[in-house]
Design an enzyme around this catalytic site. Structure first.
Site, PDB file in Angstrom:
ATOM      1  CD1 TRP A  85      17.546 -15.134 -68.684  1.00 24.10           C
ATOM      2  CD2 TRP A  85      20.111 -13.552 -69.312  1.00 24.10           C
ATOM      3  NE1 TRP A  85      17.894 -13.154 -67.763  1.00 24.10           N
ATOM      4  CE2 TRP A  85      19.125 -13.358 -68.717  1.00 24.10           C
ATOM      5  CE3 TRP A  85      21.043 -13.641 -69.830  1.00 24.10           C
ATOM      6  CZ2 TRP A  85      18.903 -12.049 -67.920  1.00 24.10           C
ATOM      7  CZ3 TRP A  85      21.300 -11.841 -70.013  1.00 24.10           C
ATOM      8  CH2 TRP A  85      20.785 -11.662 -68.933  1.00 24.10           C
ATOM      9  CG  ASP A 108      24.725 -22.214 -65.591  1.00 20.75           C
ATOM     10  OD1 ASP A 108      24.115 -20.739 -65.357  1.00 20.75           O
ATOM     11  OD2 ASP A 108      24.937 -23.043 -64.081  1.00 20.75           O
ATOM     12  CG  ASP A 118      33.644 -23.004 -63.313  1.00 24.98           C
ATOM     13  OD1 ASP A 118      33.877 -21.373 -63.433  1.00 24.98           O
ATOM     14  OD2 ASP A 118      34.948 -23.129 -61.898  1.00 24.98           O
ATOM     15  CE  LYS A 134      22.940 -11.344 -61.603  1.00 25.13           C
ATOM     16  NZ  LYS A 134      21.252 -13.038 -61.315  1.00 25.13           N
TER      17      LYS A 134
HETATM   18  C1  LIG Z   1      19.984 -16.323 -62.155  1.00 18.89           C
HETATM   19  S1  LIG Z   1      21.542 -17.786 -62.907  1.00 18.89           S
HETATM   20  C2  LIG Z   1      20.895 -17.573 -64.866  1.00 18.89           C
HETATM   21  C3  LIG Z   1      18.977 -17.099 -65.138  1.00 18.89           C
HETATM   22  C4  LIG Z   1      19.365 -17.458 -66.311  1.00 18.89           C
HETATM   23  N1  LIG Z   1      19.835 -16.362 -67.390  1.00 18.89           N
HETATM   24  C5  LIG Z   1      18.238 -17.953 -67.174  1.00 18.89           C
HETATM   25  O1  LIG Z   1      17.001 -17.206 -67.601  1.00 18.89           O
HETATM   26  O2  LIG Z   1      17.362 -18.771 -66.853  1.00 18.89           O
HETATM   27  C6  LIG Z   1      22.525 -17.539 -62.773  1.00 18.89           C
HETATM   28  C7  LIG Z   1      23.667 -18.893 -63.043  1.00 18.89           C
HETATM   29  O3  LIG Z   1      24.900 -18.297 -62.980  1.00 18.89           O
HETATM   30  C8  LIG Z   1      25.698 -19.634 -63.056  1.00 18.89           C
HETATM   31  N2  LIG Z   1      27.219 -19.616 -62.850  1.00 18.89           N
HETATM   32  C9  LIG Z   1      27.586 -18.758 -61.602  1.00 18.89           C
HETATM   33  N3  LIG Z   1      28.912 -18.934 -61.917  1.00 18.89           N
HETATM   34  C10 LIG Z   1      28.986 -19.318 -62.893  1.00 18.89           C
HETATM   35  C11 LIG Z   1      30.436 -19.862 -63.741  1.00 18.89           C
HETATM   36  N4  LIG Z   1      31.287 -19.477 -63.274  1.00 18.89           N
HETATM   37  N5  LIG Z   1      29.991 -20.479 -64.940  1.00 18.89           N
HETATM   38  C12 LIG Z   1      28.643 -21.144 -65.342  1.00 18.89           C
HETATM   39  N6  LIG Z   1      28.114 -20.356 -64.825  1.00 18.89           N
HETATM   40  C13 LIG Z   1      28.152 -20.239 -63.785  1.00 18.89           C
HETATM   41  C14 LIG Z   1      24.831 -20.723 -62.354  1.00 18.89           C
HETATM   42  O4  LIG Z   1      25.244 -21.837 -62.381  1.00 18.89           O
HETATM   43  C15 LIG Z   1      23.287 -20.396 -62.191  1.00 18.89           C
HETATM   44  O5  LIG Z   1      22.540 -21.037 -62.937  1.00 18.89           O
END
Ligand SMILES: C[S@@+](CC[C@H](N)C(=O)[O-])C[C@H]1O[C@@H](n2cnc3c(N)ncnc32)[C@H](O)[C@@H]1O
Length: 252
Positions: free
Chosen positions: A89, A115, A131, A195
């Site tokens: 993204w 992330d 986080d 999402k």
């Molecule tokens: C589906 S992936 C995202 C893909 C991204 N949009 C891309 O195009 O590469 C979902 C991401 O959400 C992150 N995530 C989940 N919980 C999170 C949090 N509490 N804080 C930050 N990131 C988080 C995960 O580590 C993961 O990398």
């Protein structure tokens, strides 16, 4: 009727047609779920396209398709990308908002990604490991951005627990945190994309978004796998100031 080369050949196994799907043999020690995952990756046109076009993952096409429809990643836009690993993204946003200043005569935008995981650097994007559910994370993002945003987008998803209800509640918590940041930092007219999972517990959040944005759409872009319950909420035309829920006020 003659089919276009490769049109649906992969799915067909009718008489006289070759099944071109790649099949993975069950190697010793490989679980059936890994075999199916590998097979799906190898047969997924978006995976192949991402590799060809230099995107870090097929997720890039979800935001490309959403932006093709709603046009929020415009040159000069300031974008926050929550849950940005591995970076698809961000890559799309950098190009579309002209974060590298490559489109001469067009405004230069900014892309800030965060992330839980470490992300390899992306030219034109500022990326931090964070986080987003941790204490003070939103203030941290605001400090990094150093001003208002035009777009807050979230593809955050917690690792699957294997329990649908739990996964749904987790993703609602992530969306709510992202929306809270959006209400705080979006410019009037700004866009929030996130999402969500189909499942119903997000009704209250949808109502909140409808009060604060001109339009709220729930979209499943073609790049989102049909067997996944994910969809995306695209809220455009931020009205500038969160409207209190009158019913909530009465209950207080
Ligand atoms: C589906 S992936 C995202 C893909 C991204 N949009 C891309 O195009 O590469 C979902 C991401 O959400 C992150 N995530 C989940 N919980 C999170 C949090 N509490 N804080 C930050 N990131 C988080 C995960 O580590 C993961 O990398």
């Amino acid at each position: 009727m003659t089919k276009a080369p490769g049109s649906r050949e992969g799915k067909s196994s009718g008489r006289g047609q070759r099944d071109l799907r790649v099949r993975v043999k069950t190697a010793k020690g490989r679980k059936l779920s890994s075999k199916l995952w590998l097979e799906r990756q190898l047969n997924d046109p978006y995976v192949a396209r991402a590799r060809r076009e230099g995107y870090r993952g097929r997720a890039a096409y979800k935001i490309l398709e959403l932006d093709d429809k709603y046009r929020f990643l415009v040159p000069g836009a300031r974008v926050v990308d929550l849950g940005c690993a591995p970076g698809g993204w961000c890559q799309v946003a950098v190009g579309r908002v002209n974060a590298l200043g490559e489109k001469s005569g067009k405004a230069v935008g900014k892309v800030l990604g965060v992330d839980l995981q470490e992300v390899d650097p992306i030219a034109g994007a500022e990326i931090h490991q964070l986080d987003f559910l941790s204490e003070g994370a939103d203030q941290q993002v605001k400090d990094w951005l150093g001003g208002p945003a035009d777009v807050v987008m979230s593809d955050m998803a917690a690792a699957s627990s294997g329990h649908k209800g739990t996964d749904h509640l987790r993703i609602v918590a992530l969306v709510e945190a992202a929306a809270a940041l959006a209400f705080d930092i979006l410019e009037p007219g700004g866009t929030f994309v996130a999402k969500v999972l189909a499942g119903g517990a997000e009704t209250e959040m949808q109502a909140m978004l409808k009060r604060n944005f001109d339009k709220v759409a729930n979209v499943k872009p073609p790049a989102s796998r049909s067997d996944s319950s994910e969809k995306f909420v695209v809220a455009t035309g931020f009205r500038g100031r969160p409207q209190a829920d009158p019913q909530a006020d009465q209950q207080d």
